[in-house]
Write an enzyme that holds these catalytic residues in place. Sequence first.
Site, PDB file in Angstrom:
ATOM      1  N   ASP A 515       0.828  -1.228   0.000  1.00 24.40           N
ATOM      2  CA  ASP A 515       0.000   0.000   0.000  1.00 24.40           C
ATOM      3  C   ASP A 515       0.854   1.267   0.000  1.00 24.40           C
ATOM      4  O   ASP A 515       0.617   2.196   0.776  1.00 24.40           O
ATOM      5  CB  ASP A 515      -0.947   0.005   1.200  1.00 24.40           C
ATOM      6  CG  ASP A 515      -2.046  -1.039   1.083  1.00 24.40           C
ATOM      7  OD1 ASP A 515      -1.928  -1.922   0.218  1.00 24.40           O
ATOM      8  OD2 ASP A 515      -3.009  -0.977   1.848  1.00 24.40           O
ATOM      9  N   ASP A 542      -0.569  -4.391  -3.718  1.00 26.60           N
ATOM     10  CA  ASP A 542      -1.577  -3.332  -3.898  1.00 26.60           C
ATOM     11  C   ASP A 542      -0.959  -1.953  -3.731  1.00 26.60           C
ATOM     12  O   ASP A 542      -1.564  -1.045  -3.132  1.00 26.60           O
ATOM     13  CB  ASP A 542      -2.715  -3.509  -2.890  1.00 26.60           C
ATOM     14  CG  ASP A 542      -3.408  -4.858  -3.002  1.00 26.60           C
ATOM     15  OD1 ASP A 542      -3.392  -5.444  -4.100  1.00 26.60           O
ATOM     16  OD2 ASP A 542      -3.950  -5.330  -1.988  1.00 26.60           O
TER      17      ASP A 542
END
Length: 688
Positions: A515, A542
Amino acid sequence: MSETRSKPRHRRRKSALAVGVPLALTAAGTLAYGTDFGVFGEDAQRTASAATAAPAWATATADGFASVNALGQNGTYGGRDGKTVTVKTLADLEKYATATEPYVIVVAATINMDPVGKEIKVKSDKTIVGSGTSGHIVGGGFFLGSGVHNVIIRNLTIRDAYQGVWNDKDHDFDAVQMDGAHHVWIDHNDLRNMADGLIDVRKDSTYVTVSWNKLSNDNKAFGIGWTENVVTDITIHHNWIRETEQRNPSTDNAAHAHLYNNFLEDVAGTTIKSSYGNYSRGATRMLLENSYFQGMNNPVIKDSTASIVQKGNTFVSTTGRNESGGTAFDPKAYYAYTPDKTADVPALLKSGVGPRGSIGTTATTKAAAATTLTVAKDGSGQYSTVQAAVNAVPANNPARVVIQVKPGTYRELVKVPSNKPHVTIQGTGGSRKDTVIVYNNAAGTPKPDGSGTYGTGGSATVAVEADDFQARNLTISNNFDEAANQSISGHQAVALRTASDKVFLDSIIVEGDQDTLLLDTAAKDRLGRVYMKNSYIVGNVDFIFGRATAVIDGSVITLKKRWNGTSAGYVTAPSTAANRKGILIANSTVNGSVSDRTFYLGRPWHAGGDASLDPQTTVRNTTLSAAIRTTPWTDMSGFSWKNDRFAEYMNKGAGAGAASTERPHLTDAQAAGQEVADWLGDWTPSAS
């Protein structure tokens, strides 16, 4: 003055005019990619040059037929010899546009015409120019009557006089209409959604150049003629005419019509269908060269009495009539020009037409925006931390504040709140690596006050909630140590979070693990656009995610192994709202020292289990390393990627692959609507 002539009279210019090139084009180039941070070079840095004299736009002159000396007028230079005034109201715009003396009129706001359909009657010797991308004329336009001459209309968005009738015969509400005018230059405008046509060049108007405009979403784009006299001389070049049904343009009884390097596009699957493209009528002599036609019906047509000579045009997925015949003329007998390659036209125009942030910004505006704060760890600046400088920015500041951060490592949390727009944080070193803002919070890190953990969004090293934010020439990092914190649940560790609109990330490094880069919006129903250029993003899971409308252009995405040495990850996790655009990766490179076929390009993040979301990632014209899986998309939390929007276009490299049901590719027509300009809309990012 206007006169009726049996033959047009010309005098060839002695030298070619220098025409300004849009900032977006001069900055564009082919990047050679390597691995890790060696791509742009250790010391590579983009800088914005400050104008030391009158800006180029203030003294710009037209090219094409508008540059020809004739009818007592030496070229077209607008209000260059008069005062420069800035207007933000309809009353002021009309006051100066209708004055008898010359003016450069800078439109620095959205001006609503009252009543709808109003056309300001512009007088001679005027330049009307939008200030950056902020000049909008809504619900009306401009009228240039008989004898009006030496007028420049530039860098404006003129829009939305549409009255609900598509082929409107009752409302002649044009963006620009001229009846008997001469020496007019219409350049770098965005013209759309008007009640009748976008541009009308009528009743012997002549010595006109129309260049670098976007004309779209209208029944009629561009009409020329409405006269028995074969008088009009017009140059039409580098215009993107998109989703318009007719008059693209229609040219009636023009003595000389030179059309080159235009892009005519009818997008498949929409309700707007082109009836014809370029039309030569009556006694028109038209030279049509190096233009690109995509999906047009009847792309080039002519009357039996008219001429069209075609040279070097390209036709893709067109149908119907495509005609030529008769004799034309040599434009170089009147002015100098060099056409671009036809194959380059779509990309060139998509990035270059319409209002530019670099045009129309006055010297006084630059001075007002020149507030600079300095940060240095050694005490040589005004502040020793970046956050202290942000705190010093006045609430609701009206102009740009540049926070210059000297080289060093700043271990701190930085937040730019929503009431502090127009902030730039810029490293002053010779390399992006010289100035580093770093911290190590994770989603599961306990807050010092015992009120819980930070959560994913709260873990960000730098959090941006203000519109019109810029960052350049620095590194933003989250160096949370996953291996040393296995007891913590929640290893998401954001380096940079944006939750605002018009965020420009230029020549930076954003690095982390899971992230890394959260590209968000202020709310689900709010638009949040991010443009990232010439930068690096490093991560593994991600690590580019969120619901923003985000473009990563000309950058390097570096894949990183997990904390335990394994290779497995996901590049993107969009959570796009329905009817919004998501993440676009274009003209970039995906690489890194990881195992082959171990990383997905993306998966759909339906945040909170929200089934109404429609996540989107498009990866196009990008080099993919062998680390990318042969089936590059995958499901997430019970949501199938196949129900959302994931696609590729014209990628290359060992990680690229052929189209299949598991690897969707855009068609050419679909790709034409998924360009950088489509993502950014009416915003043109520019360094400031």
